[in-house]
Enzyme design. Structure first.
Site, PDB file in Angstrom:
ATOM      1  N   CYS A 366       0.815  -1.216   0.000  1.00 49.13           N
ATOM      2  CA  CYS A 366       0.000   0.000   0.000  1.00 49.13           C
ATOM      3  C   CYS A 366       0.851   1.269   0.000  1.00 49.13           C
ATOM      4  O   CYS A 366       0.614   2.197  -0.784  1.00 49.13           O
ATOM      5  CB  CYS A 366      -0.968  -0.020   1.180  1.00 49.13           C
ATOM      6  SG  CYS A 366      -0.192  -0.059   2.814  1.00 49.13           S
ATOM      7  N   HIS A 414      -2.693   0.952   6.896  1.00 50.95           N
ATOM      8  CA  HIS A 414      -3.048   0.910   5.473  1.00 50.95           C
ATOM      9  C   HIS A 414      -3.228   2.332   4.955  1.00 50.95           C
ATOM     10  O   HIS A 414      -3.598   3.241   5.696  1.00 50.95           O
ATOM     11  CB  HIS A 414      -4.345   0.124   5.272  1.00 50.95           C
ATOM     12  CG  HIS A 414      -4.665  -0.137   3.827  1.00 50.95           C
ATOM     13  ND1 HIS A 414      -3.816  -0.832   2.992  1.00 50.95           N
ATOM     14  CD2 HIS A 414      -5.742   0.214   3.068  1.00 50.95           C
ATOM     15  CE1 HIS A 414      -4.361  -0.905   1.781  1.00 50.95           C
ATOM     16  NE2 HIS A 414      -5.528  -0.285   1.803  1.00 50.95           N
ATOM     17  N   GLU A 426      -5.937   1.368  -4.383  1.00 57.77           N
ATOM     18  CA  GLU A 426      -5.125   0.833  -3.302  1.00 57.77           C
ATOM     19  C   GLU A 426      -4.447  -0.454  -3.736  1.00 57.77           C
ATOM     20  O   GLU A 426      -4.888  -1.124  -4.679  1.00 57.77           O
ATOM     21  CB  GLU A 426      -6.004   0.524  -2.076  1.00 57.77           C
ATOM     22  CG  GLU A 426      -7.050  -0.544  -2.364  1.00 57.77           C
ATOM     23  CD  GLU A 426      -7.848  -0.960  -1.140  1.00 57.77           C
ATOM     24  OE1 GLU A 426      -7.453  -0.619  -0.015  1.00 57.77           O
ATOM     25  OE2 GLU A 426      -8.880  -1.642  -1.324  1.00 57.77           O
TER      26      GLU A 426
END
Length: 453
Positions: A366, A414, A426
């Site tokens: 990420c 994240h 993402e």
């Protein structure tokens, strides 16, 4: 001030976007016409895009803020309702166990009462049998006494002596008859005593039956009360579940309003950003023309080379950042993978990522995807927690296209890039790949991080 995501209110009506846009477009067009008339050269800059007014932007942000407040309030109310529902569920379980206990007790009391009834019936039968035996013995004794009285002795009758062969035999018969009458009296007394004992047993059995019947009644009443309590608890739980469902539906409805309000903010701020980009380009063109005019007036116009347009650094705009990220759609997730140049081989984590073989894959995690997307803007560390603090914080109600979104709570784990209209790009997890997905608000941090604008 940060706001827990989820609370919102009705979206207030502000000035119409159209009026502001038409006004901005007209002013920009007149300015461009005047500029072209003065220079006499072709337009290198396209017509101005719409430029929403400050009041329109403030109104849209205020609507998003108030809607976010309502979502938060509904989220809190839903959490309380779900906690109450859990309590009621526990209460239902307790009432069900109490009903089961009452059922067991009732069956035990019924069995005890049935046994007491059987014992009482047996004791009554024994007492009745003893009474009948006593009455039979008493009748025989009464007959013997009556016969003896009529004969003047305790001998049953003169016939008892008839047939004796000698005086000795006659005396033996008299002694025998006397013994017989005495044993009858003894037997009668014994039977009367047995009758008393049987009567006492009968009375005790009847008392035990009475107590057993009382306990059975009490157990049946307790079972009925437990069943009623269980039914009431189930009804309360169902009512609370319905209330929780209604709150969930209200929350989803207001969240949709929030998405709409945020989309309006995104749209207007995007228009403002495009207008400012256009204005900056226009100013660069004007400076370029001024430089050309100065060079011509100094006599070097013929030898002067046409200047190249001044351009912003590669990747310095929101759209270039998003374009870089979108160019990696479908690339494999690899934990620890990705840098400013593109996807790289993942690294070992000693756990989940290793089980997916991320260390043998070329891809992004990420934060690695964010490093690549913002390579022309800022050098980012390969850790989402540090990326969260790498730019200006803006409330989620004001997030716009190109902002970074983060998830916690507590330690951030994240990051994703917001695309607008409730969508984000993402690198999600091991086994996945770079994708576009709806924004997930569970566990989202209260602020977005903005590096551009």
């Amino acid at each position: 001030m940060p706001r827990p995501f989820g609370e919102v209110a009705a979206v207030p009506k502000g000035p119409t976007v159209g009026a502001g846009l038409r006004k901005g477009a007209a002013v920009g067009a007149l300015a461009l016409v005047a500029l072209l008339g003065a220079t006499g050269t072709g337009a290198a800059v396209p017509p101005p895009p719409p430029n929403p007014s400050d009041s329109e932007l403030e109104a849209s942000r205020g609507a998003a803020d108030s809607t976010a407040d309502e979502v938060g309030e509904l989220t809190n109310r839903l959490a309380e309702a779900e906690a109450r529902l859990a309590d009621l569920q526990n209460d239902v379980a307790l009432k069900m166990e109490e009903a089961n206990r009452a059922l067991v007790d009732m069956h035990a009391a019924q069995d005890a009462a049935d046994q007491a009834e059987r014992e009482a019936n047996a004791a009554r039968a024994e007492a009745d049998g003893a009474a009948a035996a006593i009455e039979s013995a008493r009748a025989q004794l009464d007959q013997f006494v009556s016969s003896s009285y009529q004969q003047g002795s305790t001998i049953g009758s003169v016939g008892a002596y008839l047939g004796s062969e000698s005086p000795k035999d006659l005396l033996a018969r008299a002694q025998l008859l006397d013994a017989v009458s005495g044993s009858q009296l003894d037997a009668l007394e014994g039977m009367q005593q047995a009758r008393v004992e049987k009567s006492n047993k009968d009375a005790a059995a009847r008392k035990a039956l009475e107590v057993a019947e009382q306990r059975r009644t009490e157990a049946e009443n307790a079972k009925a009360a437990a069943d009623a309590a269980q039914a009431a608890a189930v009804q309360a739980r169902e009512g609370q579940a319905q209330r929780a469902n209604e709150l969930e539906a209200d929350k989803r409805s207001v969240e949709r309003q929030l998405y709409a309000a945020q989309s309006r903010v995104d749209g207007l701020e995007g228009q403002r950003q495009r207008y400012e980009d256009w204005l900056a380009q226009k100013e660069r063109e004007e400076r370029q023309r001024a430089q050309q005019a100065a060079m011509s007036s100094s006599g070097n116009g013929g030898a002067a080379q046409e200047s190249r347009p001044v351009s912003a650094p590669a990747g310095a705009s929101v759209e270039s950042v998003i374009s870089r990220a979108m160019s990696q759609l479908g690339v494999t997730y690899a934990w620890g993978g990705g840098n400013a140049s593109g996807p790289t081989r993942g690294i070992r984590d000693g756990g989940v990522a290793d089980s997916y073989g991320d260390y043998n894959k070329i891809g992004f995690d990420c934060s690695g995807l964010m490093i690549y997307a913002f390579a022309g803007v800022k050098s980012l560390p390969h850790y989402s927690g540090y990326q969260y603090n790498s730019g200006r914080k803006v409330p989620l109600s004001q997030m716009r296209r190109g902002d970074m979104l983060f998830w916690g709570p507590g330690r951030i784990h994240h990051v994703a890039l917001y695309l607008g209209d409730g969508q984000m790009i993402e690198a999600p997890y091991s086994g996945g790949s770079v994708r576009v997905a709806p924004v997930r608000y569970g566990g989202i941090m209260p602020y977005a991080t903005r590096l551009i604008g």
